[in-house]
Design a protein around this motif. Structure first.
Motif, mmCIF file in Angstrom:
data_model
loop_
_atom_site.group_PDB
_atom_site.id
_atom_site.type_symbol
_atom_site.label_atom_id
_atom_site.label_comp_id
_atom_site.label_asym_id
_atom_site.label_seq_id
_atom_site.Cartn_x
_atom_site.Cartn_y
_atom_site.Cartn_z
ATOM 1 N N HIS A 19 20.735 14.112 -23.570
ATOM 2 C CA HIS A 19 21.902 14.563 -24.332
ATOM 3 C C HIS A 19 21.779 16.054 -24.657
ATOM 4 C CE1 HIS A 19 24.289 10.973 -25.027
ATOM 5 N NE2 HIS A 19 23.174 10.287 -25.266
ATOM 6 N N ALA A 20 20.573 16.500 -25.015
ATOM 7 C CA ALA A 20 20.367 17.913 -25.351
ATOM 8 C C ALA A 20 20.621 18.811 -24.142
ATOM 9 C CB ALA A 20 18.946 18.117 -25.883
ATOM 10 N N VAL A 21 20.138 18.404 -22.967
ATOM 11 C CA VAL A 21 20.371 19.190 -21.756
ATOM 12 C C VAL A 21 21.873 19.293 -21.486
ATOM 13 C CG1 VAL A 21 20.146 19.130 -19.231
ATOM 14 C CG2 VAL A 21 18.138 18.770 -20.675
ATOM 15 N N LEU A 22 22.574 18.184 -21.605
ATOM 16 C CA LEU A 22 24.015 18.206 -21.345
ATOM 17 C C LEU A 22 24.766 19.014 -22.404
ATOM 18 C CD1 LEU A 22 24.521 14.535 -20.140
ATOM 19 C CD2 LEU A 22 24.575 16.614 -18.759
ATOM 20 N N TRP A 23 24.359 18.903 -23.659
ATOM 21 C CA TRP A 23 25.005 19.654 -24.725
ATOM 22 C C TRP A 23 24.770 21.153 -24.542
ATOM 23 C CZ3 TRP A 23 22.588 22.533 -28.689
ATOM 24 C CH2 TRP A 23 23.469 23.046 -29.639
ATOM 25 N N LEU A 24 23.516 21.524 -24.253
ATOM 26 C CA LEU A 24 23.182 22.929 -24.054
ATOM 27 C C LEU A 24 23.917 23.510 -22.840
ATOM 28 C CD1 LEU A 24 21.455 25.329 -24.975
ATOM 29 C CD2 LEU A 24 19.670 24.500 -23.437
ATOM 30 N N TRP B 272 26.730 16.119 -15.078
ATOM 31 C CA TRP B 272 26.254 15.053 -15.952
ATOM 32 C C TRP B 272 25.732 13.844 -15.181
ATOM 33 C CZ3 TRP B 272 28.621 10.370 -15.421
ATOM 34 C CH2 TRP B 272 29.908 10.346 -14.898
ATOM 35 N N GLN B 273 26.193 13.612 -13.960
ATOM 36 C CA GLN B 273 25.812 12.408 -13.222
ATOM 37 C C GLN B 273 24.310 12.300 -12.962
ATOM 38 O OE1 GLN B 273 28.241 14.536 -12.339
ATOM 39 N NE2 GLN B 273 30.066 13.477 -11.593
ATOM 40 N N PRO B 274 23.648 13.315 -12.397
ATOM 41 C CA PRO B 274 22.212 13.154 -12.160
ATOM 42 C C PRO B 274 21.398 13.121 -13.450
ATOM 43 C CG PRO B 274 22.972 15.287 -11.308
ATOM 44 C CD PRO B 274 24.171 14.536 -11.785
ATOM 45 N N VAL B 275 21.823 13.870 -14.450
ATOM 46 C CA VAL B 275 21.096 13.847 -15.728
ATOM 47 C C VAL B 275 21.149 12.442 -16.318
ATOM 48 C CG1 VAL B 275 21.024 14.762 -18.087
ATOM 49 C CG2 VAL B 275 21.505 16.297 -16.170
ATOM 50 N N THR B 276 22.328 11.861 -16.336
ATOM 51 C CA THR B 276 22.483 10.496 -16.861
ATOM 52 C C THR B 276 21.698 9.498 -16.024
ATOM 53 O OG1 THR B 276 24.694 11.090 -17.615
ATOM 54 C CG2 THR B 276 24.178 8.751 -17.504
ATOM 55 N N GLY B 277 21.766 9.612 -14.724
ATOM 56 C CA GLY B 277 21.033 8.694 -13.848
ATOM 57 C C GLY B 277 19.528 8.783 -14.047
ATOM 58 N N ILE B 278 19.005 10.000 -14.120
ATOM 59 C CA ILE B 278 17.557 10.180 -14.316
ATOM 60 C C ILE B 278 17.128 9.590 -15.654
ATOM 61 C CG2 ILE B 278 15.775 11.940 -14.714
ATOM 62 C CD1 ILE B 278 17.289 13.678 -12.598
ATOM 63 N N VAL B 279 17.910 9.874 -16.691
ATOM 64 C CA VAL B 279 17.577 9.350 -18.022
ATOM 65 C C VAL B 279 17.558 7.821 -18.011
ATOM 66 C CG1 VAL B 279 18.456 9.108 -20.384
ATOM 67 C CG2 VAL B 279 18.306 11.364 -19.336
ATOM 68 N N LEU B 280 18.569 7.196 -17.416
ATOM 69 C CA LEU B 280 18.643 5.730 -17.418
ATOM 70 C C LEU B 280 17.495 5.105 -16.626
ATOM 71 C CD1 LEU B 280 22.492 5.152 -17.092
ATOM 72 C CD2 LEU B 280 21.054 4.961 -19.136
ATOM 73 N N VAL B 281 17.148 5.701 -15.499
ATOM 74 C CA VAL B 281 16.036 5.177 -14.698
ATOM 75 C C VAL B 281 14.724 5.307 -15.466
ATOM 76 C CG1 VAL B 281 14.654 5.614 -12.629
ATOM 77 C CG2 VAL B 281 17.136 5.463 -12.456
ATOM 78 N N LEU B 282 14.492 6.471 -16.068
ATOM 79 C CA LEU B 282 13.251 6.660 -16.831
ATOM 80 C C LEU B 282 13.159 5.697 -18.009
ATOM 81 C CD1 LEU B 282 12.869 10.552 -16.847
ATOM 82 C CD2 LEU B 282 11.459 8.877 -15.635
ATOM 83 N N VAL B 283 14.257 5.528 -18.726
ATOM 84 C CA VAL B 283 14.253 4.609 -19.865
ATOM 85 C C VAL B 283 13.965 3.183 -19.396
ATOM 86 C CG1 VAL B 283 15.739 3.511 -21.608
ATOM 87 C CG2 VAL B 283 15.671 5.998 -21.404
#
Length: 191
Positions: free
Chosen positions: A50-55, A73-84
């Motif tokens: 969220h911080a990366v996208l907000w910044l 936003w697509q790869p950031v969201t995808g990476i975050v969801l996979v890591l979580v």
């Protein structure tokens, strides 16, 4: 002068379960530290995304241009969801040593993080309202509901079976209080 032979001492073994041990020392307990660390790491990853996208939005890096967005936003969201998903599964499996707990926690945490992105990203919110993304998100929500329902449903069935078993066999309730791992092979070091 010779000394009398010393008696041979037998190695002392731990007391059997239920004799002189507190319930907290039971092998079947879930380890708290991995749960706390896993939850903290997942929260940091989700917040970091969220911080990366907000910044990037505040700096104008996500505004699509002729070259495209610098940070979409697509790869950031995808990476975050996979890591979580992966970290939640691993951490909860280490904590409980049960795949059922790890799968439930992984799906639930991934869903909650995905929901936070749907609520904050306009493009993702629009994608989940129509087309293939809507079907995928709805299917994912249904899978999470089924997994959580199955998890709590099986916990209730195992507890009921233990209560009925204790009543029918007149067993000591302390023996019946052990976790549902009793239905499978014993853990290493447990007899």
């Amino acid at each position: 002068m010779s000394q009398p032979p010393q008696p041979v001492r037998e190695p002392q073994h731990a007391a059997p379960k239920g004799e002189g041990q507190s319930p907290a020392s039971d092998v079947d307990q879930i380890a708290i530290a991995p749960v706390i660390w896993t939850t903290l790491i997942c929260a940091l990853i989700a917040g970091g995304g969220h911080a990366v996208l907000w910044l990037s939005r505040s700096l104008g890096w996500t505004v699509p241009s002729s070259e495209g967005a610098v940070i979409p936003w697509q790869p950031v969201t995808g990476i975050v969801l996979v890591l979580v998903a992966i970290i939640a599964f691993g951490g909860f499996y280490i904590a409980a040593r049960r795949a059922r707990v790890a799968i439930s926690a992984s799906f639930l945490l991934t869903f909650l993080v995905a929901l936070s992105y749907v609520l904050t990203l306009q493009g993702l919110a629009e994608a989940t309202q129509a087309g293939g993304a809507k079907e995928i998100f709805n299917d994912f929500r249904t899978v999470v509901i089924v997994i959580i329902g199955f998890y709590f449903g099986t916990e209730a069935l195992v507890s009921a079976a233990k209560i009925i078993g204790a009543a029918l066999t007149h067993n000591d309730p302390k023996i019946i209080q052990r976790a549902d791992r009793d239905l499978g092979p014993p853990a290493r070091g447990v007899k």
